[in-house]
Enzyme design. Structure first.
Site, PDB file in Angstrom:
ATOM      1  N   ASP A  89      53.446  58.392  53.559  1.00 32.36           N
ATOM      2  CA  ASP A  89      54.621  57.306  54.016  1.00 32.36           C
ATOM      3  C   ASP A  89      55.239  56.858  52.552  1.00 32.36           C
ATOM      4  O   ASP A  89      55.240  56.085  51.892  1.00 32.36           O
ATOM      5  CB  ASP A  89      54.104  56.204  54.719  1.00 32.36           C
ATOM      6  CG  ASP A  89      53.232  56.158  56.023  1.00 32.36           C
ATOM      7  OD1 ASP A  89      52.610  57.425  55.845  1.00 32.36           O
ATOM      8  OD2 ASP A  89      53.079  55.124  57.230  1.00 32.36           O
ATOM      9  N   LYS A 152      59.475  58.194  60.413  1.00 35.38           N
ATOM     10  CA  LYS A 152      59.163  57.021  61.100  1.00 35.38           C
ATOM     11  C   LYS A 152      60.217  55.816  60.527  1.00 35.38           C
ATOM     12  O   LYS A 152      60.886  55.639  59.626  1.00 35.38           O
ATOM     13  CB  LYS A 152      58.292  56.062  59.376  1.00 35.38           C
ATOM     14  CG  LYS A 152      57.161  54.968  59.521  1.00 35.38           C
ATOM     15  CD  LYS A 152      55.999  55.342  58.082  1.00 35.38           C
ATOM     16  CE  LYS A 152      55.608  53.665  58.165  1.00 35.38           C
ATOM     17  NZ  LYS A 152      54.392  52.977  57.637  1.00 35.38           N
ATOM     18  N   LYS A 182      56.849  57.538  63.843  1.00 35.52           N
ATOM     19  CA  LYS A 182      56.034  56.470  63.693  1.00 35.52           C
ATOM     20  C   LYS A 182      56.714  55.580  63.531  1.00 35.52           C
ATOM     21  O   LYS A 182      57.714  55.534  63.205  1.00 35.52           O
ATOM     22  CB  LYS A 182      55.099  56.449  61.792  1.00 35.52           C
ATOM     23  CG  LYS A 182      54.619  55.597  62.056  1.00 35.52           C
ATOM     24  CD  LYS A 182      53.316  55.188  60.624  1.00 35.52           C
ATOM     25  CE  LYS A 182      52.943  53.943  60.350  1.00 35.52           C
ATOM     26  NZ  LYS A 182      52.614  54.719  58.954  1.00 35.52           N
TER      27      LYS A 182
END
Length: 218
Positions: A89, A152, A182
């Site tokens: 991430d 995300k 996400k």
């Protein structure tokens, strides 16, 4: 409403506090196994980490500001993969986003993608609460061009805030299923989680996974 089992398999069970101890990370991994979450997400200094069977390992890169050189993100990514990270991430360079230099944004993401070839999953944290709609769309498009697997919403550390239904919906409409979405930051109960899923989230970053899952029927 989504089933508890299905929601659990959307969760990255997360502990990214800088003061987290190895014992707390071990407890997180154990709880992930008990809850049936898809993965745990921990800081790169905690890798490698033992996890129960079926639980994946995610970590963060350029976290939480994204304000480091691209080559540093690439090096951090390479080391994380070597240490067993299955998912990365990464945080975008928000200065580049705010300057609308999307070629630079794309290059920054691509360097991480190149350092984490498939089957490693790359998620791009765009810090949506700090962006306007046009910036959200353009950053998601840059992430897709760079070969990312997910976009995300948030680190959960930015003062602008975490995930919003509006941002998740806009991100999902932009990537149209080609990338995952996400939602993370401030999702603390089942109602909030379901709202994100309904808006198009395919993964949830949660530190309160047990409390959230309690609100879903098995």
């Amino acid at each position: 409403m989504t089933s508890r089992t299905d929601v659990a398999q959307m969760i990255d069970h997360t502990l990214l506090k800088p003061e987290a101890t190895p014992d707390q990370v071990a407890a997180l991994a154990k709880e992930a196994g008990e809850l049936g979450t898809y993965s745990i997400c921990v800081s790169p200094n905690q890798l490698p980490v033992d996890v129960p069977s079926g639980v994946h390992v995610a970590t963060v890169v350029g976290f939480p500001s994204g304000a480091v050189k691209t080559e540093v993100k690439a090096a951090e990514t390479g080391r994380a993969v070597k240490d067993g990270a299955e998912e990365i991430d990464m945080v975008v360079n928000l200065s580049q986003v705010k300057s609308h230099d999307y070629a630079a944004v794309e290059a920054d993401i691509k360097a991480v993608r190149d350092a984490a070839p498939a089957p490693v999953i790359v998620k791009v944290i765009i810090e949506s609460a700090a962006l306007d709609d046009e910036e959200i769309v353009a950053t998601c498009q840059a992430a897709e061009r760079a070969g990312a697997d997910f976009v995300k919403t948030s680190t959960g550390f930015h003062p602008a805030g975490g995930a919003s239904v509006h941002a998740v919906k806009l991100m999902a409409e932009t990537v149209e299923g080609r990338l995952g979405v996400k939602a993370s930051g401030g999702i603390r109960d089942a109602e909030a989680a379901q709202a994100m899923i309904d808006a198009g989230a395919t993964r949830l970053g949660l530190s309160s996974s047990a409390a959230v899952l309690e609100g879903f029927e098995a």
